[in-house]
Write an enzyme that holds these catalytic residues in place. Structure first.
Site, short mmCIF file in Angstrom:
data_model
loop_
_atom_site.label_atom_id
_atom_site.label_comp_id
_atom_site.label_asym_id
_atom_site.label_seq_id
_atom_site.Cartn_x
_atom_site.Cartn_y
_atom_site.Cartn_z
N SER A 47 -14.06 52.64 100.35
CA SER A 47 -13.00 53.08 99.44
C SER A 47 -12.01 54.04 100.09
O SER A 47 -10.92 54.25 99.55
CB SER A 47 -13.61 53.74 98.20
OG SER A 47 -14.47 54.81 98.56
N ASP A 335 -10.51 63.21 93.45
CA ASP A 335 -11.63 63.03 92.53
C ASP A 335 -12.84 63.72 93.17
O ASP A 335 -12.68 64.57 94.04
CB ASP A 335 -11.87 61.54 92.22
CG ASP A 335 -12.18 60.70 93.47
OD1 ASP A 335 -12.57 61.28 94.51
OD2 ASP A 335 -12.05 59.47 93.39
N HIS A 338 -13.05 61.45 97.00
CA HIS A 338 -11.96 61.00 97.87
C HIS A 338 -10.88 62.07 98.05
O HIS A 338 -10.42 62.66 97.07
CB HIS A 338 -11.31 59.74 97.31
CG HIS A 338 -12.28 58.63 97.07
ND1 HIS A 338 -12.85 58.40 95.83
CD2 HIS A 338 -12.77 57.69 97.90
CE1 HIS A 338 -13.67 57.36 95.92
NE2 HIS A 338 -13.64 56.92 97.17
#
Length: 360
Positions: A47, A335, A338
């Protein structure tokens, strides 16, 4: 004679002005890209670099909704786990290839985009084959299969000779491993901890990562940048609840993996199984840790909390339609897992100043 001298001075002055007007990294990265013929940028991983490959997957590891994308061009949530761009976009831009690096899956890519590179990364993936199963993500092996599909698709459009040129002159990055530790080995479902002690698991991960890198090399990738695991113990969701201190064991695991991988990249460079190949270990660990330890120097006010929350439930689908964070640029983490675009920009700058140039 005097007029010739004045003409020479005028030409030198114009050259100096033109050099001053060049954009950042035109002297180094972008100019190096032209000199070394970087035809395309390809990215594999998780991600940190997924720009939207998971958008149509049934998985919690997706980001095609607000508050993600609040600072992306147009304010769109594209599937990038960021308030804006992710490292693949920034690297491609620094190299002068293109401004945004698109996902391979789900977009109707035009030939121009295919020729200049795509991303195969999938949020939740890892080098351990169990990790993407837990997250219903595309495994590292599955990403290599997508790369094979890409090559066949490009060959059908431009012919084998041009496809081979694009692949040979491309530059490749793999950004993976964080989920193997945070969401697998150290998770609340300790399947791997029952099978391996930590040093044994790291050896297993390193072996899997090296096998991935060698297969990618055999498939035509000649310039491979291996980006290590960040200091995951400093991610808000990985710290002890309520603590502002990084969790040491997770960071030690990341350091151990990175030190072994750096040795393996050195070995692959020496062996040259595919002649003309270049491998570089690129450090994200200490570059990100520097931001966390010296936030004021880099213009950050918050390092321990995520802008959208700090628990394991403050990332990905669990923050769907969470209100946008008005002061996101004060935070290292958008978040609970990340970083935001701002630290990514700083880290990519550092990589270019360090050894990413070795691949050019």
């Amino acid at each position: 004679m005097a007029s010739s001298y004045r003409g020479l001075l005028t030409s030198l002055a114009l050259l100096f002005v033109n050099l001053l007007l060049l954009p950042p990294y035109a002297h180094g990265a972008a100019a190096g890209a032209a000199k070394s013929k970087v035809s395309a940028v390809f990215v594999f991983g998780d991600s940190i670099v997924d720009p939207g490959n998971n958008n149509d997957r049934i998985t919690a590891a997706k980001a095609d909704f607000p508050p993600y994308g609040q600072d992306f061009p147009g304010g769109n949530a594209t599937g990038r786990f960021s308030n804006g761009k992710v490292p693949g976009d920034i690297i491609a831009s620094r190299l002068g290839v293109k401004e945004l690096l698109p996902p391979y899956i789900g977009e109707h890519l035009q030939l121009g985009n295919l020729r200049t590179g795509v991303v195969f990364a999938s949020g939740g993936s890892g080098y351990d084959p169990l990790t993407p199963i837990l997250a219903t993500a595309t495994s590292s092996t599955g990403q290599l299969e997508l790369f094979h599909d890409y090559k066949e698709r490009l060959k059908a459009l431009v012919g084998e000779e041009e496809m081979t040129r694009v692949i040979s002159e491309g530059i490749y990055f793999t950004v993976n491993g964080a989920n193997d530790l945070a969401n697998n080995y150290f998770s609340v479902i300790p399947l791997r901890r029952h099978q391996y002690d930590l040093p044994s698991y790291i050896r297993f991960l390193v072996s899997s990562a090296v096998n991935f890198t060698m297969k990618l090399n055999e498939m035509g990738a000649k310039r491979i940048g291996f980006i290590g695991i960040p200091p995951i113990g400093c991610c808000p969701s990985q710290r002890e609840l309520g603590s502002r201190e990084c969790e040491p064991l997770r960071n030690q695991a990341a350091q151990l993996f990175n030190s072994e991988i750096a040795k393996e990249m050195h070995r692959l460079n020496a062996e040259q199984t595919v002649p003309g190949s270049k491998f570089a270990y690129l450090d994200i660990y200490y570059n990100l840790l520097d931001l966390i330890q010296r936030p004021n120097y880099y213009g950050f006010n918050e390092v321990a909390e995520g802008c959208c929350g700090s628990t394991v439930l403050n990332a990905a689908i669990f923050i769907k339609n969470h209100p946008a964070c008005p002061n996101v640029h004060d935070y290292i983490f958008g978040d609970s897992f990340h970083p935001t675009e701002k630290p990514y920009n700083i880290i990519v700058d550092k990589l270019f100043q360090q050894n990413l140039q070795d691949l050019l």
